[in-house]
Design an enzyme around this catalytic site. Structure first.
Site, PDB file in Angstrom:
ATOM      1  N   VAL A 182       0.832  -1.209   0.000  1.00  0.00           N
ATOM      2  CA  VAL A 182       0.000   0.000   0.000  1.00  0.00           C
ATOM      3  C   VAL A 182       0.869   1.262   0.000  1.00  0.00           C
ATOM      4  O   VAL A 182       0.561   2.245  -0.697  1.00  0.00           O
ATOM      5  CB  VAL A 182      -0.977   0.006   1.203  1.00  0.00           C
ATOM      6  N   GLU A 205      -9.777   5.999   5.872  1.00  0.00           N
ATOM      7  CA  GLU A 205     -10.645   5.497   4.802  1.00  0.00           C
ATOM      8  C   GLU A 205     -10.202   4.135   4.279  1.00  0.00           C
ATOM      9  O   GLU A 205     -11.022   3.245   4.003  1.00  0.00           O
ATOM     10  CB  GLU A 205     -10.651   6.508   3.634  1.00  0.00           C
ATOM     11  N   ILE A 247     -13.039   1.506  -1.791  1.00  0.00           N
ATOM     12  CA  ILE A 247     -14.414   2.028  -1.684  1.00  0.00           C
ATOM     13  C   ILE A 247     -14.445   3.102  -0.591  1.00  0.00           C
ATOM     14  O   ILE A 247     -14.032   2.825   0.537  1.00  0.00           O
ATOM     15  CB  ILE A 247     -15.424   0.921  -1.275  1.00  0.00           C
ATOM     16  N   GLU A 274      -3.333 -10.451   4.328  1.00  0.00           N
ATOM     17  CA  GLU A 274      -2.636  -9.839   5.463  1.00  0.00           C
ATOM     18  C   GLU A 274      -1.325 -10.572   5.720  1.00  0.00           C
ATOM     19  O   GLU A 274      -1.138 -11.708   5.258  1.00  0.00           O
ATOM     20  CB  GLU A 274      -3.511  -9.926   6.718  1.00  0.00           C
ATOM     21  N   ASP A 285     -10.007 -10.268   9.963  1.00  0.00           N
ATOM     22  CA  ASP A 285      -9.862  -8.991   9.251  1.00  0.00           C
ATOM     23  C   ASP A 285     -11.247  -8.377   8.969  1.00  0.00           C
ATOM     24  O   ASP A 285     -11.452  -7.171   9.147  1.00  0.00           O
ATOM     25  CB  ASP A 285      -9.091  -9.239   7.938  1.00  0.00           C
ATOM     26  N   LYS A 330     -12.884  -4.724  10.356  1.00  0.00           N
ATOM     27  CA  LYS A 330     -13.524  -3.683   9.528  1.00  0.00           C
ATOM     28  C   LYS A 330     -14.977  -3.470   9.967  1.00  0.00           C
ATOM     29  O   LYS A 330     -15.466  -2.344  10.018  1.00  0.00           O
ATOM     30  CB  LYS A 330     -13.477  -4.099   8.060  1.00  0.00           C
TER      31      LYS A 330
END
Ligand code: NDP
Ligand code: HSE
Length: 436
Positions: free
Chosen positions: A14, A129, A136, A190, A201, A205
């Site tokens: 990321v 975010e 999304i 992950e 996970d 979220k």
């Protein structure tokens, strides 16, 4: 106007995507943010890798502390992952008066309440975010776009890796391990893939979305979590024959006595849009009292889709820097002193429908014994199928779909059915949602 300086912690999947997107779209982003956004310093354990990606465009260090203490850094972007070093770095950045952007759902699920309180005291923002739904913009949608609504429920495919595994198993008949390795190679999984396949996970979220949707603290430890590792191809096939798909869903719902917070494999009617979300894509359904049902769809993982959310946060923070802290959007959408203490319901109190599969001896009276147990616990059957016995075998599979019923009754029914001498092995139970 003076550029905004970003310090990046971790330039892996990321972090690398974030660096690339910020550089590629820098003109467009500056036009939106009203000022340039500059990557000032990047920390990564692997200095060589960081230097190769960054070149001479930013300082590079192996010491993450340098980033959070750097006097010129305005926003610290944490993309290391994990819950110990990352927590310490974020709290140090906050204490140094820096705003924070993170994609770290595990950290927010476990320590979000503490981090948001520290940020509020220091008048800084923590934006997240990318922590839910990858690319999304679901946090912004829930926190701002749907702010008029009393949210009734949220249900979503929020783990790309497990959705990818279920899709590949169903469509291509591939084995579980083989597909998981591919998801890891593609950067979806992950660091510990158990988080993906055991629903952890997704529960991270979900607990963040529940907090924002219902105005409650983040309560990951209270979530019910069940993953996909025990699903069999047989159940995937039987579900399909009955007109359903099995998806790992995160569901949070306002119920009469509290809030449901649960992640588990779920049968969904195959005609629903969400049942057709495949691969690493995520989709989240939100039911609000005013808007009705809405669905948000997009890539739930991967370098650039996730970077899209990270960069959006950097721009958001840049725009809000000079705003009076009292007038910023609260971290959890509701004012921190107005959070509700509605309890999270234990799973035994949750009401849903069920797919039950049992292997039984093919002889008279067996069905009557089973239906008597179900009736005694007020469990009503919606549909039932008995499969042909396999050649030479005296056992058959019976599949029952139930109407809405409370989970504790199903637990009791399963225990009694498994105790019948005509029933072989365990009863398979998969929860079922119609989402209408
Ligand atoms: P990666 O493992 O690809 O990247 C993490 C990077 O941080 C690695 O380069 C790692 O170096 C480096 N790092 C680890 N510890 C330190 C440290 N103490 N100091 C400096 N650098 C360090 O992870 P991802 O990019 O996949 O994930 C990052 C975060 O984003 C996680 O919180 C994850 O949950 C979240 N996320 C990930 C998504 C995805 O699609 N991958 C999507 C949404 C969120 P090294 O490799 O040498 O250990
Ligand atoms: N491992 C996560 C997934 C990454 O597969 O969805 C995105 O949060």
């Amino acid at each position: 106007m003076k550029p905004i300086n970003v310090g990046l912690l971790g330039i892996g999947t990321v972090g690398g995507g974030t660096f690339t997107v910020l550089r590629r779209n820098q003109e467009e982003i500056a036009r939106r943010a009203g000022r340039a956004i500059t990557m000032k310093i990047v920390a990564d354990k692997d200095l060589q890798k960081a230097r190769t990606i960054v070149g001479e465009r930013a300082l590079v260090t192996a010491d993450a502390g340098e980033v959070v203490n750097h006097p010129d850094v305005d926003i610290v972007v944490e993309l290391i992952g994990g819950t110990s070093v990352a927590k310490d770095l974020i709290l140090r950045a906050i204490a140094n008066g820096k705003h924070v952007v993170t994609a770290n759902k595990a950290l927010l699920a476990l320590h979000g309440n503490e981090i948001f309180t520290a940020a509020q005291k220091a008048d800084v923002m923590v934006a997240f975010e990318a922590a839910v739904g990858g690319g999304i913009p679901i946090i912004k949608l829930l926190r701002e776009g749907l702010t008029a609504n009393r949210i009734e429920w949220i249900a979503g495919i929020i783990n790309g890796t497990s959705n990818y595994i279920l899709s590949e198993m169903r469509e291509k008949g591939l084995g579980f391990g083989e597909v998981l390795r591919e998801a890891q190679r593609l950067g979806y999984a992950e660091a510990d893939p158990v988080f993906d396949i055991e629903g952890i996970d997704a529960a991270h979220k979900l607990s963040i979305m529940a907090a924002i949707g219902f105005g409650i603290p983040v309560q990951f430890p209270a979530a019910y979590t069940e993953g996909i590792s025990r699903l069999t191809r047989e159940d995937i096939r039987y579900a399909e024959e009955l007109g359903y798909r099995i998806k790992l869903l995160g569901i949070t719902k306002r119920a009469a006595k509290g809030i449901e917070l649960r992640v588990h494999p779920t049968l969904i009617p195959a005609r629903r849009l969400i049942a057709n979300v495949e691969g690493v894509m995520n989709a989240i359904l939100v039911k609000g009292d005013a808007v009705g049902q809405t669905m948000f769809y997009g890539a739930g993982a991967g370098a650039e889709p996730t970077a899209s959310s990270v960069v959006a946060d950097i721009v958001d923070v840049t725009r809000m820097l000079t705003a009076d802290p009292e007038h910023r959007v609260p971290h959890l959408a509701f004012q921190p002193d107005r959070l509700s203490d509605a309890p999270i319901l234990p799973m035994a109190e949750v009401e849903t429908s069920y797919y039950l599969r049992m292997r039984v001896l093919d002889r008279p009276g067996v069905l009557a014994d089973i239906t008597r147990i179900l009736a005694g616990l007020s469990i009503s059957i919606e549909a039932m199928v008995q499969k042909e016995p396999h050649e030479g075998e005296k056992q058959v599979d019976i599949i029952m779909l139930t109407h809405l019923t409370v989970e504790k009754n199903v637990n009791a029914a399963i225990a009694r059915i498994e105790a019948l001498p005509v029933v072989a092995g365990k009863v398979t139970r998969i929860r079922m949602e119609h989402l209408d």
